[in-house]
Design an enzyme around this catalytic site. Structure first.
Site, PDB file in Angstrom:
ATOM      1  N   ASN A 280       3.073   9.699   1.084  1.00 52.37           N
ATOM      2  CA  ASN A 280       3.366   8.919  -0.124  1.00 52.37           C
ATOM      3  C   ASN A 280       2.103   8.782  -0.959  1.00 52.37           C
ATOM      4  OD1 ASN A 280       1.912   6.499   0.859  1.00 52.37           O
ATOM      5  ND2 ASN A 280       3.491   6.621   2.441  1.00 52.37           N
TER       6      ASN A 280
ATOM      7  N   ASP B 239       8.886   5.520   5.846  1.00 51.12           N
ATOM      8  CA  ASP B 239      10.087   4.968   6.490  1.00 51.12           C
ATOM      9  C   ASP B 239      10.841   6.029   7.288  1.00 51.12           C
ATOM     10  OD1 ASP B 239       9.922   2.281   5.669  1.00 51.12           O
ATOM     11  OD2 ASP B 239      10.483   2.884   3.649  1.00 51.12           O
TER      12      ASP B 239
ATOM     13  N   LYS C  47       3.903  27.330  11.488  1.00 49.70           N
ATOM     14  CA  LYS C  47       4.259  27.263  10.066  1.00 49.70           C
ATOM     15  C   LYS C  47       5.623  27.934   9.855  1.00 49.70           C
ATOM     16  CE  LYS C  47       2.829  28.770   5.560  1.00 49.70           C
ATOM     17  NZ  LYS C  47       2.065  29.748   4.815  1.00 49.70           N
TER      18      LYS C  47
ATOM     19  N   PHE D 200       2.953  -6.423   2.717  1.00 47.27           N
ATOM     20  CA  PHE D 200       2.928  -6.042   1.304  1.00 47.27           C
ATOM     21  C   PHE D 200       4.328  -5.597   0.932  1.00 47.27           C
ATOM     22  CE2 PHE D 200      -1.401  -5.722  -0.471  1.00 47.27           C
ATOM     23  CZ  PHE D 200      -2.099  -6.225   0.610  1.00 47.27           C
TER      24      PHE D 200
ATOM     25  N   LYS E 260      12.074  -9.711   2.339  1.00 49.34           N
ATOM     26  CA  LYS E 260      11.170  -9.153   3.359  1.00 49.34           C
ATOM     27  C   LYS E 260      10.452 -10.249   4.130  1.00 49.34           C
ATOM     28  CE  LYS E 260      10.544  -4.699   1.162  1.00 49.34           C
ATOM     29  NZ  LYS E 260       9.771  -3.858   0.293  1.00 49.34           N
TER      30      LYS E 260
ATOM     31  N   LYS F 131      11.283 -10.049   8.015  1.00 45.97           N
ATOM     32  CA  LYS F 131      10.188  -9.568   8.876  1.00 45.97           C
ATOM     33  C   LYS F 131       9.380 -10.718   9.473  1.00 45.97           C
ATOM     34  CE  LYS F 131       9.798  -5.180   6.334  1.00 45.97           C
ATOM     35  NZ  LYS F 131       9.025  -3.961   6.187  1.00 45.97           N
TER      36      LYS F 131
HETATM   37  N1  CTP Z   1       6.057  -1.413   6.910  1.00 43.45           N
HETATM   38  C1  CTP Z   1       5.902  -1.174   8.260  1.00 43.45           C
HETATM   39  N2  CTP Z   1       6.603  -0.185   8.864  1.00 43.45           N
HETATM   40  C2  CTP Z   1       7.472   0.574   8.154  1.00 43.45           C
HETATM   41  C3  CTP Z   1       7.646   0.337   6.791  1.00 43.45           C
HETATM   42  C4  CTP Z   1       6.919  -0.661   6.192  1.00 43.45           C
HETATM   43  O1  CTP Z   1       5.118  -1.869   8.898  1.00 43.45           O
HETATM   44  N3  CTP Z   1       8.139   1.543   8.768  1.00 43.45           N
HETATM   45  C5  CTP Z   1       5.323  -2.506   6.278  1.00 43.45           C
HETATM   46  C6  CTP Z   1       4.322  -2.109   5.214  1.00 43.45           C
HETATM   47  O2  CTP Z   1       3.049  -1.926   5.782  1.00 43.45           O
HETATM   48  C7  CTP Z   1       4.346  -3.295   4.260  1.00 43.45           C
HETATM   49  C8  CTP Z   1       5.757  -3.827   4.394  1.00 43.45           C
HETATM   50  O3  CTP Z   1       6.259  -3.306   5.615  1.00 43.45           O
HETATM   51  O4  CTP Z   1       3.467  -4.309   4.645  1.00 43.45           O
HETATM   52  C9  CTP Z   1       6.690  -3.511   3.296  1.00 43.45           C
HETATM   53  O5  CTP Z   1       6.711  -2.153   3.037  1.00 43.45           O
HETATM   54  P1  CTP Z   1       7.669  -1.559   1.900  1.00 43.45           P
HETATM   55  O6  CTP Z   1       7.543  -0.078   1.900  1.00 43.45           O
HETATM   56  O7  CTP Z   1       7.470  -2.296   0.615  1.00 43.45           O
HETATM   57  O8  CTP Z   1       9.080  -2.010   2.375  1.00 43.45           O
HETATM   58  P2  CTP Z   1      10.076  -1.521   3.457  1.00 43.45           P
HETATM   59  O9  CTP Z   1      10.071  -2.494   4.569  1.00 43.45           O
HETATM   60  O10 CTP Z   1       9.846  -0.101   3.815  1.00 43.45           O
HETATM   61  O11 CTP Z   1      11.453  -1.705   2.706  1.00 43.45           O
HETATM   62  P3  CTP Z   1      12.111  -0.890   1.494  1.00 43.45           P
HETATM   63  O12 CTP Z   1      11.853   0.542   1.767  1.00 43.45           O
HETATM   64  O13 CTP Z   1      13.539  -1.274   1.584  1.00 43.45           O
HETATM   65  O14 CTP Z   1      11.469  -1.397   0.251  1.00 43.45           O
END
Ligand code: CTP
Length: 406
Positions: A211, A280, A290, A323, A337, A341
Site C-alpha cells: 500500500n 488486510d 517468478k 490509526f 473501530k 477493536k
Molecule cells: N490493523 C491491524 N491489522 C490489520 C489491519 C489493520 O492491526 N490486518 C490496524 C492498523 O495498524 C490501524 C488500524 O488497524 O491501526 C486501522 O487500520 P485501517 O486500515 O484504517 O482499518 P481496517 O481495520 O483495516 O478497516 P477497514 O479496512 O474497514 O477500514
C-alpha cells in the site's frame, strides 16, 4: 528527516565513582548518543581509558599535549561539537578549578571553550561536599550557568554516611535527556511498542501487494515516545526511512510476521501504537518462483489477521492506540473501530486530503477517545502529530482511561 545523534562529552574526574561512569557511558551510547570521554589524569588511576573507549566507540582524551592522529585542535573541536557536557563524577578539585576559570588540563580547558550546557554530578565524602569552600564553588558555578545533579545520601565509599553519594545513573540520564530534547521525561520506564510502514504480501518470488504507506507517521511517533524517555521498540514494515538512533527496530515484511512479533511483545508492553498500514489481504498462495507472463496471473486473496483487534482482545492494562485511514465517513468509521477493536485512542485521518495522505510530511487528524471525547487537530507536521499523540498517551497513563471496562 532523521535527527542526527546528539553529541555528549562526558568528563570523568578522579573519584571512586569513576567505575559507575563506565555504566553511564555505556547507557548513553546505547541510547543512540555520540559519546566522547575526556578523563583527568587522576581518573585514569581508578579506571583505564580503554574501558571508556570500548564503551563509547570513540577515542578517549586524557593528555592535552598528546600527538594528534590528525590535525584537529581537540579541545576546540569537542567544545564546538558537543550538545552537552556532563561531568560525572565531579570531584571537589574539579569544581574548585572550574569555579575559578583554571584551565590546566584537557577537561577544564574544553569546558571553558564550549557554549553547550554543562551538567556536573558531584560525588565525594560528605564533609568535603558540605564544606563551605565546595558549596561556594557550586554556587559560583550555578551563577555561571552550570547545572547540577544533586548527590544522594547514604553510605559512602569512605565508610561514612551522609550526602555525597554518586546518584543513580538513571537520574543522570533523565537530566541529560531533558536538557537535550527539552521534553518532560514522563515516559521513563514505560515500554512502548510502535508499528510502522506498509506490509508486503508476496505473490511470487518478485511480486508483492503493498500500500501507499511511507512509514513516516509511525517513525515520528516512535521518536516522540523516545524523546520523552520511553523504552521504544519499533516493528517496521519496509520503508525508505533511516533507522532511528536508540530505538530497537525489528524489520518485517509481511502482515503474518508483524502479527507474530506484535503478539510476542504485547504482554511486556505498556503502550502499543499501531501506525502500520497492515495489508488486510494476502495472496492465498505465494508462488516460489517468478510467474512467467505466458502462464497468466490470477490472484486469490485471503484475509490477514487483524492484529490490532487481536491485541484489543488480549488487553489487560495496556494503552492501545490505533490509526484509522479513511476516505469517507471518517468519524463514523473511527468510532466503530475504537469500539470493535477495544482501543483507548484512535487517530483518524482522511487520507484523500492532499496534506494528510501517505507520502507527505503533514497530517490532519482527529483524536477519538474511549469516553467519547474528540479533539480536532489542525494541519500539523507528522513530527508534531507524533508528539501530540504521545502527550495524550502520557495523560492516559497517568490520569487513567475513562470509559474503560477492563
Ligand atoms: N490493523 C491491524 N491489522 C490489520 C489491519 C489493520 O492491526 N490486518 C490496524 C492498523 O495498524 C490501524 C488500524 O488497524 O491501526 C486501522 O487500520 P485501517 O486500515 O484504517 O482499518 P481496517 O481495520 O483495516 O478497516 P477497514 O479496512 O474497514 O477500514
Amino acid at each position: 528527516m532523521v535527527s542526527k545523534a546528539k553529541s555528549i562529552v562526558v568528563g570523568v574526574t578522579g573519584g571512586i565513582a569513576c567505575y559507575k561512569a563506565a555504566d553511564l557511558v555505556s547507557s548513553l551510547t546505547k541510547a543512540g548518543m555520540d559519546v566522547h570521554v575526556i578523563m583527568t589524569e587522576a581518573a585514569t588511576k581508578f579506571i583505564k581509558p580503554l574501558t571508556f573507549q570500548t564503551l563509547s566507540n570513540n577515542r578517549v582524551i586524557v593528555d592535552m599535549f598528546a600527538e594528534p592522529d590528525y590535525w584537529d585542535v581537540k579541545h576546540i573541536s569537542l567544545a564546538t561539537k558537543a550538545d552537552l557536557f556532563l561531568i560525572a563524577p565531579a570531584t571537589a578539585n574539579f569544581l574548585g578549578k572550574a569555579a575559578n576559570g583554571i584551565a590546566d588540563d584537557m577537561l577544564t580547558t574544553t569546558i571553558l571553550a564550549t557554549k553547550a550546557p554543562i551538567v556536573a554530578v558531584p560525588a565525594m565524602n560528605n564533609n568535603m561536599y558540605l564544606n563551605k569552600m565546595v558549596q561556594d564553588n557550586i554556587q559560583k558555578l550555578k551563577a555561571y550557568g552550570f547545572q547540577f545533579v544533586e548527590p544522594g545520601e547514604g553510605r559512602l565509599a569512605c565508610g561514612t554516611v551522609g550526602k555525597g553519594r554518586y546518584p543513580d545513573n538513571e537520574v543522570i540520564i533523565n537530566k541529560v535527556e531533558e536538557l537535550l530534547n527539552g521534553k518532560p521525561q514522563d515516559m521513563q520506564g514505560k515500554r512502548v511498542l510502535v508499528t510502522a510502514g506498509g506490509t508486503r504480501e508476496p505473490i511470487d518470488a518478485v511480486r508483492y501487494i503493498t500500500n501507499k504507506s511511507s512509514g513516516k507517521m509511525g517513525y515520528k511517533v516512535a521518536a516522540a515516545a523516545k524523546a520523552r524517555g520511553a523504552d521504544v521498540t519499533l516493528i517496521s514494515a519496509p520503508t525508505s526511512l533511516e533507522p532511528l538512533p536508540g530505538i530497537y527496530t525489528i524489520k518485517v515484511e509481511t502482515a503474518a510476521k508483524m502479527h507474530q512479533k506484535c503478539l510476542e511483545l504485547f504482554p511486556q508492553s505498556d503502550v502499543i501504537i499501531k501506525a502500520a498500514a497492515v495489508s488486510d489481504f494476502k495472496p492465498n498462495k505465494a508462488a516460489e518462483n517468478k510467474i512467467k507472463k505466458e502462464q497468466g496471473l490470477t490472484i486469490n486473496l485471503e484475509k490477514n489477521p487483524d492484529i490490532l483487534a487481536e491485541m484489543g482482545k488480549m488487553k489487560k492494562n495496556q494503552i492501545l492506540v490505533g490509526f484509522a485511514a479513511e476516505t469517507e465517513e471518517l468519524h463514523k468509521n473511527a468510532l466503530k473501530k475504537i469500539h470493535n477493536k477495544n482501543l483507548d485512542l484512535i487517530v483518524a485521518n482522511d487520507v484523500s486530503h492532499p496534506q494528510a495522505g501517505f507520502d507527505v510530511d503533514t497530517n490532519i487528524a482527529t483524536l477519538f477517545f474511549r469516553d467519547g471525547k474528540k479533539v480536532d487537530l489542525p494541519l500539523l507536521t507528522k513530527a508534531e502529530l507524533g508528539e501530540r499523540i504521545i502527550e495524550e498517551v502520557s495523560k492516559l497513563l497517568y490520569d487513567g482511561v475513562k470509559g474503560r471496562t477492563n
